[in-house]
Design a protein around this motif. Structure first.
Motif, PDB file in Angstrom:
ATOM      1  N   LEU A  76       0.825  -1.201   0.000  1.00  0.00           N
ATOM      2  CA  LEU A  76       0.000   0.000   0.000  1.00  0.00           C
ATOM      3  C   LEU A  76       0.862   1.255   0.000  1.00  0.00           C
ATOM      4  O   LEU A  76       0.534   2.244  -0.662  1.00  0.00           O
ATOM      5  N   ALA A  77       1.955   1.221   0.746  1.00  0.00           N
ATOM      6  CA  ALA A  77       2.863   2.381   0.753  1.00  0.00           C
ATOM      7  C   ALA A  77       3.434   2.630  -0.632  1.00  0.00           C
ATOM      8  O   ALA A  77       3.589   3.776  -1.065  1.00  0.00           O
ATOM      9  N   LEU A  78       3.743   1.563  -1.367  1.00  0.00           N
ATOM     10  CA  LEU A  78       4.256   1.711  -2.723  1.00  0.00           C
ATOM     11  C   LEU A  78       3.203   2.326  -3.640  1.00  0.00           C
ATOM     12  O   LEU A  78       3.520   3.171  -4.485  1.00  0.00           O
ATOM     13  N   GLN A  79       1.960   1.905  -3.499  1.00  0.00           N
ATOM     14  CA  GLN A  79       0.888   2.474  -4.321  1.00  0.00           C
ATOM     15  C   GLN A  79       0.716   3.961  -4.038  1.00  0.00           C
ATOM     16  O   GLN A  79       0.488   4.760  -4.956  1.00  0.00           O
ATOM     17  N   LEU A  80       0.833   4.336  -2.766  1.00  0.00           N
ATOM     18  CA  LEU A  80       0.699   5.746  -2.415  1.00  0.00           C
ATOM     19  C   LEU A  80       1.832   6.563  -3.031  1.00  0.00           C
ATOM     20  O   LEU A  80       1.614   7.687  -3.514  1.00  0.00           O
ATOM     21  N   GLU A  81       3.030   6.013  -3.033  1.00  0.00           N
ATOM     22  CA  GLU A  81       4.146   6.703  -3.675  1.00  0.00           C
ATOM     23  C   GLU A  81       3.931   6.818  -5.180  1.00  0.00           C
ATOM     24  O   GLU A  81       4.322   7.813  -5.802  1.00  0.00           O
ATOM     25  N   GLN A  82       3.323   5.803  -5.780  1.00  0.00           N
ATOM     26  CA  GLN A  82       3.008   5.883  -7.210  1.00  0.00           C
ATOM     27  C   GLN A  82       2.041   7.028  -7.472  1.00  0.00           C
ATOM     28  O   GLN A  82       2.186   7.769  -8.450  1.00  0.00           O
ATOM     29  N   TRP A  83       1.051   7.182  -6.610  1.00  0.00           N
ATOM     30  CA  TRP A  83       0.090   8.289  -6.782  1.00  0.00           C
ATOM     31  C   TRP A  83       0.819   9.626  -6.767  1.00  0.00           C
ATOM     32  O   TRP A  83       0.582  10.476  -7.629  1.00  0.00           O
ATOM     33  N   ARG A  84       1.706   9.813  -5.804  1.00  0.00           N
ATOM     34  CA  ARG A  84       2.413  11.092  -5.698  1.00  0.00           C
ATOM     35  C   ARG A  84       3.321  11.306  -6.897  1.00  0.00           C
ATOM     36  O   ARG A  84       3.444  12.422  -7.404  1.00  0.00           O
ATOM     37  N   GLY A  85       3.967  10.216  -7.370  1.00  0.00           N
ATOM     38  CA  GLY A  85       4.860  10.350  -8.505  1.00  0.00           C
ATOM     39  C   GLY A  85       4.144  10.607  -9.813  1.00  0.00           C
ATOM     40  O   GLY A  85       4.741  11.127 -10.759  1.00  0.00           O
ATOM     41  N   MET A  86       2.841  10.269  -9.884  1.00  0.00           N
ATOM     42  CA  MET A  86       2.088  10.455 -11.118  1.00  0.00           C
ATOM     43  C   MET A  86       1.287  11.753 -11.134  1.00  0.00           C
ATOM     44  O   MET A  86       0.535  12.014 -12.071  1.00  0.00           O
ATOM     45  N   LEU A  87       1.444  12.578 -10.098  1.00  0.00           N
ATOM     46  CA  LEU A  87       0.786  13.880 -10.111  1.00  0.00           C
ATOM     47  C   LEU A  87       1.321  14.720 -11.266  1.00  0.00           C
ATOM     48  O   LEU A  87       2.494  14.599 -11.639  1.00  0.00           O
ATOM     49  N   PRO A  88       0.507  15.598 -11.838  1.00  0.00           N
ATOM     50  CA  PRO A  88       1.021  16.508 -12.866  1.00  0.00           C
ATOM     51  C   PRO A  88       2.071  17.435 -12.270  1.00  0.00           C
ATOM     52  O   PRO A  88       2.061  17.688 -11.061  1.00  0.00           O
ATOM     53  N   PRO A  89       2.998  17.930 -13.074  1.00  0.00           N
ATOM     54  CA  PRO A  89       4.102  18.754 -12.543  1.00  0.00           C
ATOM     55  C   PRO A  89       3.622  19.933 -11.702  1.00  0.00           C
ATOM     56  O   PRO A  89       4.295  20.329 -10.756  1.00  0.00           O
ATOM     57  N   GLN A  90       2.458  20.494 -12.049  1.00  0.00           N
ATOM     58  CA  GLN A  90       1.969  21.668 -11.325  1.00  0.00           C
ATOM     59  C   GLN A  90       1.632  21.363  -9.868  1.00  0.00           C
ATOM     60  O   GLN A  90       1.519  22.276  -9.051  1.00  0.00           O
ATOM     61  N   LEU A  91       1.462  20.093  -9.527  1.00  0.00           N
ATOM     62  CA  LEU A  91       1.035  19.716  -8.193  1.00  0.00           C
ATOM     63  C   LEU A  91       2.114  19.003  -7.393  1.00  0.00           C
ATOM     64  O   LEU A  91       1.954  18.783  -6.193  1.00  0.00           O
ATOM     65  N   ARG A  92       3.202  18.617  -8.034  1.00  0.00           N
ATOM     66  CA  ARG A  92       4.213  17.815  -7.337  1.00  0.00           C
ATOM     67  C   ARG A  92       4.997  18.650  -6.328  1.00  0.00           C
ATOM     68  O   ARG A  92       5.169  19.850  -6.490  1.00  0.00           O
ATOM     69  N   TRP A  93       5.506  17.965  -5.316  1.00  0.00           N
ATOM     70  CA  TRP A  93       6.346  18.609  -4.327  1.00  0.00           C
ATOM     71  C   TRP A  93       7.312  17.566  -3.761  1.00  0.00           C
ATOM     72  O   TRP A  93       7.094  16.367  -3.903  1.00  0.00           O
ATOM     73  N   HIS A  94       8.381  18.049  -3.142  1.00  0.00           N
ATOM     74  CA  HIS A  94       9.321  17.151  -2.487  1.00  0.00           C
ATOM     75  C   HIS A  94       8.697  16.706  -1.172  1.00  0.00           C
ATOM     76  O   HIS A  94       8.314  17.528  -0.342  1.00  0.00           O
ATOM     77  N   GLU A  95       8.612  15.405  -0.979  1.00  0.00           N
ATOM     78  CA  GLU A  95       7.895  14.885   0.187  1.00  0.00           C
ATOM     79  C   GLU A  95       8.495  15.369   1.502  1.00  0.00           C
ATOM     80  O   GLU A  95       7.791  15.590   2.473  1.00  0.00           O
ATOM     81  N   GLU A  96       9.800  15.545   1.542  1.00  0.00           N
ATOM     82  CA  GLU A  96      10.440  15.997   2.766  1.00  0.00           C
ATOM     83  C   GLU A  96      10.255  17.497   2.986  1.00  0.00           C
ATOM     84  O   GLU A  96      10.697  18.029   4.000  1.00  0.00           O
ATOM     85  N   SER A  97       9.629  18.180   2.037  1.00  0.00           N
ATOM     86  CA  SER A  97       9.440  19.631   2.142  1.00  0.00           C
ATOM     87  C   SER A  97       7.963  19.948   1.936  1.00  0.00           C
ATOM     88  O   SER A  97       7.563  20.441   0.879  1.00  0.00           O
ATOM     89  N   SER A  98       7.163  19.679   2.941  1.00  0.00           N
ATOM     90  CA  SER A  98       5.717  19.815   2.792  1.00  0.00           C
ATOM     91  C   SER A  98       5.279  21.257   2.562  1.00  0.00           C
ATOM     92  O   SER A  98       4.180  21.501   2.053  1.00  0.00           O
TER      93      SER A  98
END
Length: 720
Positions: free
Chosen positions: A497-519
């Motif tokens: 499940l953690a891997l699937q969640l990371e896939q969701w974040r990695g597949m966000l469009p560029p306008q929405l992506r962020w560095h996970e360690e920098s909320s």
């Protein structure tokens, strides 16, 4: 943006300086936007002054005045790309076979420092020595016990987490300092019963406004500018336009349930020229005015109180008299006449009413109206299935998913029974905003990407439901033999499940992506219109744009969109951009926190059985609790504009208890120091400060937060 309103329906429409600048920026990017000439002027090939509802030419000759609706250009196809990504991710989720996911949990936490090993499967302490207990291994499906898997426990709500033995000890210690509060009621009540704890009587919104609440209001640094709310006696064409614009530039971007073009070109001129009646158009208009007043007052109205020498993030009105109550009461008078109608407008009315109750901090009323909206949506689809293929089909899909998103949060966190809306998800499909739209919607989407935010939240919600189903099944699987999910595979499921969640974040469009360690960082500053970084003169607080940010993450060039400095003057972003971003990220961290919380349960209650991979999972859980953007500035300074705000209050309360345990339980202290990174202690300290400030502020308007505040105050040894 909200103060630049057109004049009366028969006067020329002045241009908004912000829209003019924004449009100019857009023209540089994608060419000129076609003028909104009416059909008559277009056929005569003459310039149209674009007055609504009739231009001057049509008025002069007594002709019918119709405006064409602009269609998306090629560069407006961004949402189609995210929908393609959504379908791809969902296909991966559906096709993922948990039987084949037997990689070590370390795979999903590979960036963390590896621990020393004494064997491939031997459980280990954080100091490198083998722990007592059975080795980490997979058990046969026929096993009656599940070894280390019995040490995991998944719960979806804070209320269930309060029953953990470790949390009960914390509450028992706090009870000694709280002689007037019965914390035993937490165990006796169902999750939704927490809404009434601390309340001496049933609260309800007043049926009239006895006085007008206006500035200057209380602040820690002097008076605020005077804010004059609009009331029924002030309701003219200009004020209607101002309130409507305030609503569409805020709440309708967070929960897109109305068609701006239809409302401004049809509904509003109709109620202005013909007067308010008992029909649904008048009801919707009053709800829009009420929420428009909340948007204005909630951004720049006087704070309702000062706590800890800091002005409240709850602005406008008072605890008992929220902004826009005059208009909401007018809507309430009419809602009974539309109670059983099976129409799109019927669903919109209930959903808008639920939003208003949420902004006023009435959680049970919010739930009742949300449920009514869900049931009305089902009634619409059952009685008029052809509506899905009509021109308004996409609006139905948007309504459906707004209802579904809210229903999921209320069900998982508060145990409130769902209406069955999820059973028709496959029939409804995903929205693509393919219907007609106005120039204002185009500009707001270019600058805030609200369509992508909405679509991404839909997928995150579906992942959350999938995760809940898998983890709940994993907790009950011991009682029977299952052909796919074996009892000993619970930790393997967590990794999947953690891997699937990371896939969701990695597949966000560029306008929405962020560095996970920098909320708190901007997603990508180059993706936003330059107008976001300009100072534009304005008469409406909602239109203020931000100057270039000066702060950055240590060791990084990325600017910060959110800050933990609650005493700094909050930046105001147009189109509620900060709230959109904060909601998406905070719900991501909430989902990640839920997926990893079973590791924390094991660390608290079975420390001798912890493996290194278990410790890594517990570390991920702790890190996922840190600095949720919704609790940072500027979003926390506009709490009335945060949908379902009590959902976040509930979770921040639970996190405060866990962060307290992380400083007192030896194994959690060890996990912090070795696996959570060098900045964890500092970030955790800032997080505690943020969440305590949230609880201290919200307790003034939320009866549930009142007793929660007393608990965390006792736990942390705080003084008023």
């Amino acid at each position: 943006m909200m103060g630049d309103t057109p004049a009366s329906p028969v006067a020329p429409v002045p241009a908004s300086p912000l829209l003019a600048l924004s449009a100019s920026n857009l023209r540089k990017e994608r060419g000129a936007i076609a003028a909104q000439a009416c059909d008559t002027c277009r056929s005569r090939k003459q310039r149209c002054d674009e007055q609504r509802p009739k231009c001057s030419t049509c008025q002069k000759f007594g002709l019918e005045c119709n405006y064409r609706i602009p269609q998306p250009t090629k560069k407006d196809k961004t949402l189609l790309e995210i929908l393609d990504r959504i379908k791809g991710l969902e296909a991966k989720v559906d096709s993922l076979n948990l039987r084949n996911t037997f990689a070590s949990p370390t795979a999903v936490h590979g960036h963390l420092p590896p621990g020393p090993t004494t064997g491939s499967d031997a459980p280990m302490s954080l100091s490198g020595h083998p722990l007592s207990g059975t080795a980490y291994s997979l058990h046969d499906a026929s096993s009656t016990t599940s070894g280390t898997d019995e040490h995991f426990k998944y719960v979806c709500s804070v209320h269930q987490m309060l029953a953990w033995p470790a949390i009960r000890q914390v509450l028992a210690a706090a009870q000694q300092k709280l002689p007037t509060i019965d914390l035993g009621a937490v165990e006796r009540e169902k999750p939704a019963g927490l809404f009434q704890l601390g309340s001496t009587a049933s609260r309800s919104l007043p049926t009239h406004t006895p006085y007008r609440v206006m500035g200057p209001g209380p602040t820690a640094n002097g008076p605020t500018p005077t804010f004059l709310p609009i009331t029924m006696s002030d309701l003219n064409w200009d004020s209607m336009q101002r309130l409507s614009k305030a609503y569409f530039d805020s709440f309708n971007l967070l929960c897109p349930v109305l068609d701006r073009h239809f409302f401004l070109s049809s509904t509003l001129p109709s109620v202005f020229s013909e007067g308010f009646s008992q029909d649904m158009a008048s009801t919707i208009a009053f709800l829009v005015f009420a929420l428009g007043e909340v948007a204005l007052a909630g951004s720049s109205g006087p704070p309702i109180h000062v706590s800890n020498r800091r002005p409240s993030g709850v602005k406008g009105g008072s605890k008992d008299i929220p902004p826009g109550l005059d208009f909401f009461n007018e809507a309430r008078k009419r809602m009974g006449f539309n109670l059983t109608d099976c129409s799109i407008e019927n669903v919109q009315i209930f959903f808008l009413a639920s939003i208003y109750y949420g902004t006023s901090f009435y959680p049970m009323d919010f739930w009742r109206m949300s449920t009514s909206a869900s049931l009305a949506c089902q009634a619409l689809l059952a009685s008029t299935p052809a509506v899905m293929s009509s021109p308004r089909g996409d609006m139905v899909r948007r309504l459906f998913w707004n209802c579904s998103n809210m229903e999921t949060l209320l069900n998982l966190e508060f145990g409130l029974t769902p209406t069955g809306l999820e059973k028709i998800e496959s029939v409804v499909g995903l929205p693509d905003f393919s219907g007609p739209f106005s120039d204002e919607d185009h500009i707001s989407n270019q600058e805030s990407h609200y369509q992508e935010h909405f679509a991404s939240q839909i997928v995150l919600r579906r992942l959350l439901v999938e995760f809940h189903g898998v983890l709940s099944q994993g907790m009950s699987i011991r009682r029977r033999n299952h052909p796919i999910l074996r009892p000993a595979d619970f930790s393997i499921r967590l990794v999947s499940l953690a891997l699937q969640l990371e896939q969701w974040r990695g597949m966000l469009p560029p306008q929405l992506r962020w560095h996970e360690e920098s909320s708190g960082a901007f997603p990508n500053t180059s993706m936003y219109s330059p107008s976001l970084y300009s100072t534009i003169p304005t008469s409406t607080p909602m239109t203020t744009s931000l100057p270039p940010p000066n702060t950055a993450i240590p060791g990084s060039a990325s600017p910060l969109m959110f800050t933990t400095d609650l005493d700094a003057v909050p930046v105001r972003y147009p189109y509620s951009l900060d709230i959109q971003v904060a909601l998406l990220r905070s719900r991501y961290y909430h989902t990640k926190y839920l997926v990893h919380r079973p590791y924390l349960y094991k660390a608290l209650h079975h420390p001798d059985a912890m493996t290194h991979d278990d410790a890594l999972g517990a570390a991920e859980c702790l890190k996922a609790t840190l600095k949720w953007p919704v609790a940072m500035s500027p979003t926390c300074t506009r709490k009335r504009l945060i949908p379902c705000v009590f959902f976040f209050t509930q979770n921040l309360f639970g996190i405060l208890l866990l962060l307290h345990l992380s400083t007192t339980v030896p194994i959690l202290r060890r996990i912090q120091s070795t696996l959570c990174g060098e900045r964890f202690e500092m970030d955790a300290s800032e997080t505690v400060g943020l969440y305590l400030d949230w609880m201290r502020d919200i307790k003034e308007v939320d009866c549930t937060a009142q007793w929660q505040w007393e608990v965390v105050k006792a736990v942390y040894g705080l003084e008023e």
